[in-house]
Design a protein around this motif. Structure first.
Motif, short mmCIF file in Angstrom:
data_model
loop_
_atom_site.label_atom_id
_atom_site.label_comp_id
_atom_site.label_asym_id
_atom_site.label_seq_id
_atom_site.Cartn_x
_atom_site.Cartn_y
_atom_site.Cartn_z
N HIS A 20 0.90 -1.17 0.00
CA HIS A 20 0.00 0.00 0.00
C HIS A 20 0.92 1.21 0.00
N LEU A 58 -5.78 -5.38 13.07
CA LEU A 58 -5.82 -4.60 11.84
C LEU A 58 -6.39 -3.20 12.08
N PHE A 61 -4.15 -0.59 13.64
CA PHE A 61 -3.19 -0.07 12.65
C PHE A 61 -3.87 0.91 11.70
N LEU A 62 -5.04 0.54 11.18
CA LEU A 62 -5.69 1.38 10.17
C LEU A 62 -5.97 2.79 10.70
N TYR A 65 -2.75 4.60 10.34
CA TYR A 65 -2.39 4.65 8.91
C TYR A 65 -3.19 5.75 8.18
N ASP A 170 -9.54 -3.32 0.25
CA ASP A 170 -8.75 -3.36 1.49
C ASP A 170 -9.50 -2.66 2.62
N SER A 171 -8.79 -2.37 3.71
CA SER A 171 -9.33 -1.82 4.95
C SER A 171 -9.99 -2.92 5.81
N HIS A 198 -8.14 -8.28 -0.64
CA HIS A 198 -7.68 -8.79 0.65
C HIS A 198 -8.75 -9.77 1.16
N GLU A 201 -7.11 -12.43 5.90
CA GLU A 201 -6.02 -11.85 6.71
C GLU A 201 -6.43 -12.01 8.17
N HIS A 222 -3.02 -11.60 1.19
CA HIS A 222 -2.89 -12.34 2.47
C HIS A 222 -3.36 -13.79 2.25
N SER A 249 3.97 -7.91 8.42
CA SER A 249 2.64 -7.37 8.69
C SER A 249 1.86 -8.32 9.58
N ASP A 279 3.50 -5.11 2.40
CA ASP A 279 2.20 -4.56 2.85
C ASP A 279 2.31 -3.06 3.16
N ASP A 280 2.76 -2.72 4.36
CA ASP A 280 2.89 -1.31 4.78
C ASP A 280 4.26 -1.16 5.46
N1 ADE Z 1 -4.71 -1.16 4.18
C1 ADE Z 1 -3.39 -1.00 4.34
N2 ADE Z 1 -2.86 -2.14 4.83
C2 ADE Z 1 -3.86 -3.03 4.95
C3 ADE Z 1 -3.95 -4.37 5.39
N3 ADE Z 1 -2.89 -5.05 5.82
N4 ADE Z 1 -5.15 -4.97 5.40
C4 ADE Z 1 -6.24 -4.30 5.01
N5 ADE Z 1 -6.21 -3.04 4.57
C5 ADE Z 1 -5.03 -2.41 4.55
#
Ligand code: ADE
Ligand code: ZN
Length: 337
Positions: A20, A58, A61-62, A65, A170-171, A198, A201, A222, A249, A279-280
């Motif tokens: 991302h 998750l 983190f979001l 982020y 995602d998200s 996604h 996960e 994932h 991640s 991932d991030d």
């Molecule tokens: N957006 C950024 N990273 C993500 C992740 N690991 N899972 C879902 N959405 C995301």
């Protein structure tokens, strides 16, 4: 032995398919962009921001982020963020990078869609010119928002159709199953976009199945929870369905407690098309080669696993067949040397 494998993994040619781009925004750049744009952050210092990167799942983190991404306002901001990632990727011997971006995070703040796509795309074009790096943009719909909002985002994207190779999802996964987006994904398919999502996960294996059957995706991002459904695992292997796995991640977001418990080697040995991704990277402790180092140190990977992972990264990529064959030959030549 580990040192030799780490040397091979870090130098081998590879593609990154699950990054991302907003997740590559390092705290230093967040502060620099905030200053450039006259914004005040909720954190007093770079160290304080970094100290907040202690995630429990998750969603935890979001929340951070999306706050970090709020410093991105101009085309140059998106360019600078993307260029910083591409330089890191190039140093990691990434020859091809497919970048996720989340336009809704930006358009909701009044940033024009053009700023986002043009800035990211211009950096990719420069990387192609400078190093021959190939890649593309994958536009993600935020699954915590409605399908109607996804349709509106798709409308905004159409003038930039040539700059976007695929669509992702995602998200927040739990409570937002793939079927919520079946109609908008069907429309994206008609428009000729590649499709990914996604799934699995944090969410159940059933979300992987519905992403395949109802969204008709070509890769699962994932997907590690497939381990809970042996028949699904067999199907993923049979269909050579790529899973873009993100080891660091998964540890940071508590999908697995420790890297030694990660199931990627079990999945790889069961014949699934596993790829390794970051991932991030700014939030999870490292870029693509850092992920390889972490899995080599924790799991009994062999040299042939690394060759398989490098080959899989190109096999699963969205690229012309001729270019794919060229990259696959490059991988095999590297391992034959
Ligand atoms: N957006 C950024 N990273 C993500 C992740 N690991 N899972 C879902 N959405 C995301
Ligand atoms: Zn992701």
């Amino acid at each position: 032995m580990n040192a030799a494998l780490i040397d091979v993994a870090t130098r081998m040619p590879k593609a990154e398919l699950h990054i991302h781009i907003e997740g590559s925004l390092e705290p230093e750049l967040i502060f620099a962009l905030a200053q450039r744009n006259g914004l005040t952050l909720a954190y007093p210092s770079i160290a304080a921001l970094r100290a907040a990167y202690a995630f429990t799942d998750l969603q935890s983190f979001l929340d951070i982020y999306y706050a970090g991404a709020s410093v991105l306002l101009t085309e140059q901001d998106f360019y600078d963020m993307t260029w910083a990632y591409l330089e890191r990727a190039h140093a990691d011997h990434v020859l091809h990078a497919e970048l996720f971006f989340d336009p809704q995070t930006h358009t909701a703040r009044g940033v024009a869609f053009a700023m986002v796509v043009d800035g990211i795309h211009r950096a990719l074009a420069d990387a192609h010119q400078k190093w021959g790096m190939t890649g593309g943009l994958i536009m993600c719909f935020l699954r915590h928002l409605s399908e109607e909002e996804a349709f509106a985002t798709l409308e905004q994207a159409l003038p930039y159709r040539e700059k976007i190779i695929g669509i992702g999802l995602d998200s927040s996964e739990r409570g937002h199953p793939p079927e919520k987006f079946a109609r908008v994904f069907a429309r994206c398919h008609e428009l000729g976009f590649h499709l990914v999502a996604h799934a699995g996960e944090e969410g159940p294996p059933a979300y992987i199945t519905t992403a395949l059957d109802l969204l008709h995706v070509e890769r699962i991002d994932h997907g590690v929870r497939c381990i809970d459904d042996p028949l699904l695992m067999q199907r993923l292997a049979r269909e050579k369905m790529p899973l873009t796995v993100c080891p660091l991640s998964n540890i940071k977001l508590c999908v697995f407690e420790k890297m030694s418990q990660h199931n990627l080697l079990t999945l790889l040995d069961a014949g699934l098309m596993i790829t390794i991704n970051s991932d991030d990277p700014a939030y999870f402790g490292g870029y693509l080669n850092d992920n390889f180092v972490a899995i080599i140190e924790a799991l009994p990977l062999q040299r042939q696993h690394l060759q398989q992972l490098a080959r899989n990264s190109f096999s699963a990529a969205f690229m012309d067949e001729g270019i794919r064959q060229k990259y696959l030959h490059q991988v095999d030549a590297f391992f034959a040397a």
